[in-house]
Write an enzyme that holds these catalytic residues in place. Structure first.
Site, PDB file in Angstrom:
ATOM      1  N   HIS A 148      21.501 -62.628  -5.536  1.00 34.12           N
ATOM      2  CA  HIS A 148      21.760 -61.289  -6.069  1.00 34.12           C
ATOM      3  C   HIS A 148      23.263 -61.212  -6.343  1.00 34.12           C
ATOM      4  CE1 HIS A 148      17.831 -59.149  -5.491  1.00 34.12           C
ATOM      5  NE2 HIS A 148      17.603 -60.284  -4.853  1.00 34.12           N
ATOM      6  N   CYS A 187      16.468 -55.017  -3.636  1.00 33.39           N
ATOM      7  CA  CYS A 187      15.409 -55.087  -2.638  1.00 33.39           C
ATOM      8  C   CYS A 187      15.318 -53.718  -2.008  1.00 33.39           C
ATOM      9  CB  CYS A 187      15.694 -56.151  -1.583  1.00 33.39           C
ATOM     10  SG  CYS A 187      14.438 -56.149  -0.280  1.00 33.39           S
TER      11      CYS A 187
HETATM   12  P1  HMG Z   1       1.218 -52.610   6.711  1.00 31.94           P
HETATM   13  O1  HMG Z   1       1.156 -51.129   6.550  1.00 31.94           O
HETATM   14  O2  HMG Z   1       1.767 -53.160   7.996  1.00 31.94           O
HETATM   15  O3  HMG Z   1      -0.234 -53.243   6.421  1.00 31.94           O
HETATM   16  O4  HMG Z   1       2.020 -53.195   5.505  1.00 31.94           O
HETATM   17  P2  HMG Z   1      -1.513 -53.352   7.287  1.00 31.94           P
HETATM   18  O5  HMG Z   1      -1.947 -54.762   7.252  1.00 31.94           O
HETATM   19  O6  HMG Z   1      -1.329 -52.670   8.631  1.00 31.94           O
HETATM   20  O7  HMG Z   1      -2.570 -52.478   6.439  1.00 31.94           O
HETATM   21  C1  HMG Z   1      -2.439 -51.068   6.281  1.00 31.94           C
HETATM   22  C2  HMG Z   1      -3.194 -50.624   5.037  1.00 31.94           C
HETATM   23  O8  HMG Z   1      -2.582 -51.201   3.902  1.00 31.94           O
HETATM   24  C3  HMG Z   1      -4.660 -51.063   5.002  1.00 31.94           C
HETATM   25  O9  HMG Z   1      -5.390 -50.034   4.300  1.00 31.94           O
HETATM   26  C4  HMG Z   1      -4.624 -52.291   4.141  1.00 31.94           C
HETATM   27  O10 HMG Z   1      -5.853 -52.535   3.484  1.00 31.94           O
HETATM   28  C5  HMG Z   1      -3.563 -51.931   3.135  1.00 31.94           C
HETATM   29  P3  HMG Z   1      -6.227 -48.922   5.083  1.00 31.94           P
HETATM   30  O11 HMG Z   1      -7.215 -49.723   5.892  1.00 31.94           O
HETATM   31  O12 HMG Z   1      -5.232 -48.190   5.939  1.00 31.94           O
HETATM   32  O13 HMG Z   1      -6.784 -48.111   3.952  1.00 31.94           O
HETATM   33  N1  HMG Z   1      -2.900 -53.136   2.614  1.00 31.94           N
HETATM   34  C6  HMG Z   1      -2.752 -53.442   1.299  1.00 31.94           C
HETATM   35  N2  HMG Z   1      -3.139 -52.809   0.180  1.00 31.94           N
HETATM   36  C7  HMG Z   1      -2.843 -53.430  -1.007  1.00 31.94           C
HETATM   37  N3  HMG Z   1      -2.217 -54.639  -1.078  1.00 31.94           N
HETATM   38  C8  HMG Z   1      -1.815 -55.274   0.026  1.00 31.94           C
HETATM   39  C9  HMG Z   1      -2.098 -54.671   1.277  1.00 31.94           C
HETATM   40  N4  HMG Z   1      -1.836 -55.051   2.538  1.00 31.94           N
HETATM   41  C10 HMG Z   1      -2.326 -54.108   3.343  1.00 31.94           C
HETATM   42  N5  HMG Z   1      -1.190 -56.463  -0.069  1.00 31.94           N
HETATM   43  C11 HMG Z   1       2.672 -54.920   3.981  1.00 31.94           C
HETATM   44  C12 HMG Z   1       2.292 -54.584   5.405  1.00 31.94           C
HETATM   45  C13 HMG Z   1       3.220 -56.326   3.952  1.00 31.94           C
HETATM   46  C14 HMG Z   1       1.435 -54.828   3.106  1.00 31.94           C
HETATM   47  C15 HMG Z   1       3.746 -53.890   3.508  1.00 31.94           C
HETATM   48  O14 HMG Z   1       4.782 -53.903   4.424  1.00 31.94           O
HETATM   49  C16 HMG Z   1       4.263 -54.177   2.135  1.00 31.94           C
HETATM   50  O15 HMG Z   1       3.552 -54.045   1.153  1.00 31.94           O
HETATM   51  N6  HMG Z   1       5.540 -54.587   2.026  1.00 31.94           N
HETATM   52  C17 HMG Z   1       6.093 -54.947   0.739  1.00 31.94           C
HETATM   53  C18 HMG Z   1       7.559 -55.009   0.801  1.00 31.94           C
HETATM   54  C19 HMG Z   1       8.116 -55.546  -0.497  1.00 31.94           C
HETATM   55  O16 HMG Z   1       7.424 -55.690  -1.490  1.00 31.94           O
HETATM   56  N7  HMG Z   1       9.424 -55.821  -0.486  1.00 31.94           N
HETATM   57  C20 HMG Z   1      10.110 -56.321  -1.621  1.00 31.94           C
HETATM   58  C21 HMG Z   1       9.761 -57.747  -1.934  1.00 31.94           C
HETATM   59  S1  HMG Z   1      10.666 -58.933  -0.979  1.00 31.94           S
HETATM   60  C22 HMG Z   1      12.178 -59.115  -1.811  1.00 31.94           C
HETATM   61  O17 HMG Z   1      12.462 -58.370  -2.708  1.00 31.94           O
HETATM   62  C23 HMG Z   1      13.082 -60.254  -1.431  1.00 31.94           C
HETATM   63  C24 HMG Z   1      13.027 -61.439  -2.443  1.00 31.94           C
HETATM   64  O18 HMG Z   1      13.358 -60.988  -3.738  1.00 31.94           O
HETATM   65  C25 HMG Z   1      14.001 -62.541  -2.002  1.00 31.94           C
HETATM   66  C26 HMG Z   1      15.422 -62.038  -1.709  1.00 31.94           C
HETATM   67  O19 HMG Z   1      16.018 -61.374  -2.584  1.00 31.94           O
HETATM   68  O20 HMG Z   1      15.883 -62.348  -0.619  1.00 31.94           O
HETATM   69  C27 HMG Z   1      11.618 -62.045  -2.498  1.00 31.94           C
HETATM   70 MG    MG Z   2      15.368 -60.686  -4.472  1.00 32.19          MG
END
Ligand code: HMG
Ligand code: MG
Length: 301
Positions: A210, A241
């Protein structure tokens, strides 16, 4: 400089890392049109979206529709983030070519980003890798906060190496090291890569910088000297992020491609195509993009 490669690979993460952090919601139709423009610009790899929880990243709630509606160009790998099995199932339904797992080298960022400790993340990601492989997908593994964490500050390289080793043991095809908040400096990258490359063996290693403090291109040059030839970028410098306060845009693909072309390194990407695609997404976001090349284009219009 020591001997340079003839060619490098640039992986476009703008549709995911860029748009996940934008306040202005780009319509699904515009995302599809933009990704199609990117495909025509000569990329071999585009990260199109993220199958994360839509409550966490509402900007990418249309991941499935985007993945299913874009034109698939031969020679282009279309990838997306999958944090868990639910995400993987959605990605497989949308016929994504490569899935990316991600976690952080620092526990606090990992908890903020994916709601779990580092230790609790490993079994979840192992299952994703195993199932993805069963489904015939390749897997990329991202490690975030490699050069610093917004919550914990300094991250010891030994801690980074531990996390990388665990991901490599899972059977990932490529590791991408993330400077999530753009704090890395060239000397630090040199030193960290020396240690990482000494301790770990790689098939494919990529760098994901970044540009928060304007050091990304300098860090790319140091990485090149370490033999790394794959770099992530986001067109126009979009990105950030959402769980890393202060993270700003990714290294701008257009500035990166320009530098490589000027140095005589082939990217396969057309600068003209990039500028056109940059102008398109900028108009949809309703704001000027921060890269040098977008600024030049905007001044000249
Ligand atoms: P959580 O709330 O802990 O999930 O989230 P859970 O497993 O306890 O499930 C809770 C509910 O979410 C359930 O539904 C699941 O079905 C649903 P309910 O039974 O309550 O109706 N669920 C989902 N629904 C759709 N798609 C899914 C999913 N998973 C669970 N995949 C979770 C955990 C990981 C899903 C959440 O924390 C999350 O989505 N985080 C995303 C964070 C993110 O996207 N961050 C940015 C990307 S990383 C980044 O940018 C860095 C990078 O660029 C590298 C760098 O720059 O260093 C890659
Ligand atoms: Mg990134």
């Amino acid at each position: 400089m020591n001997s340079l490669p003839n060619a490098v690979t640039i992986k476009e993460v703008g549709p995911r890392d860029g748009l996940q952090n934008e306040q202005e919601n780009v319509s699904t139709a515009d995302k599809i049109a933009w990704i199609n423009q990117l495909s025509r610009s000569g990329y071999s790899y585009i990260e199109v979206s993220s199958f994360v929880h839509p409550k966490w990243i509402p900007q990418l709630a249309d991941a499935k529709e985007v993945a299913e509606s874009i034109e698939r160009y031969p020679g282009v790998t279309y990838a997306a983030l999958t944090p868990n099995m639910k995400g993987l199932e959605r990605a497989i339904e949308a016929d994504i070519d490569e899935v990316s797992i991600f976690m952080s080298a620092s526990d606090t960022h990992n908890r903020k980003n994916i709601n779990k400790s580092i230790a609790d993340t490993y079994p979840i990601l192992q299952e994703v890798v195993d199932e993805a492989k069963q489904a015939g997908k390749t897997v990329r593994g991202y490690v975030s906060t490699v050069f610093g964490c917004p919550y914990e500050g300094h991250v010891p390289v030994s801690q980074v190496i531990d996390v990388c080793q665990r991901l490599l043991n899972m059977g990932i095809d490529e590791l991408s090291l993330g400077d999530t908040i753009g704090v890395a400096n060239p000397k630090q990258v040199d030193s960290a890569l020396s240690q990482i490359q000494q301790e770990l063996s790689f098939d494919h290693l990529a760098m994901h910088f970044h540009n928060t403090r304007g050091m990304a291109l300098a860090n790319v040059l140091v990485s090149l000297e370490h033999g790394i030839t794959t770099f992530d970028g986001a067109l126009g410098g979009l990105g950030g992020c959402p769980y890393a306060k202060g993270a700003s845009g990714n290294l701008a693909t257009d500035d990166l491609v320009h530098m490589f072309h000027e140095m005589g390194l082939d990217t396969g990407i057309s600068m003209e195509g990039l500028m056109e695609a940059g102008g398109f997404i900028q108009s949809k976001l309703g704001k000027a993009l921060p890269s040098h090349h977008m600024q030049i284009q905007n001044r000249n219009q």
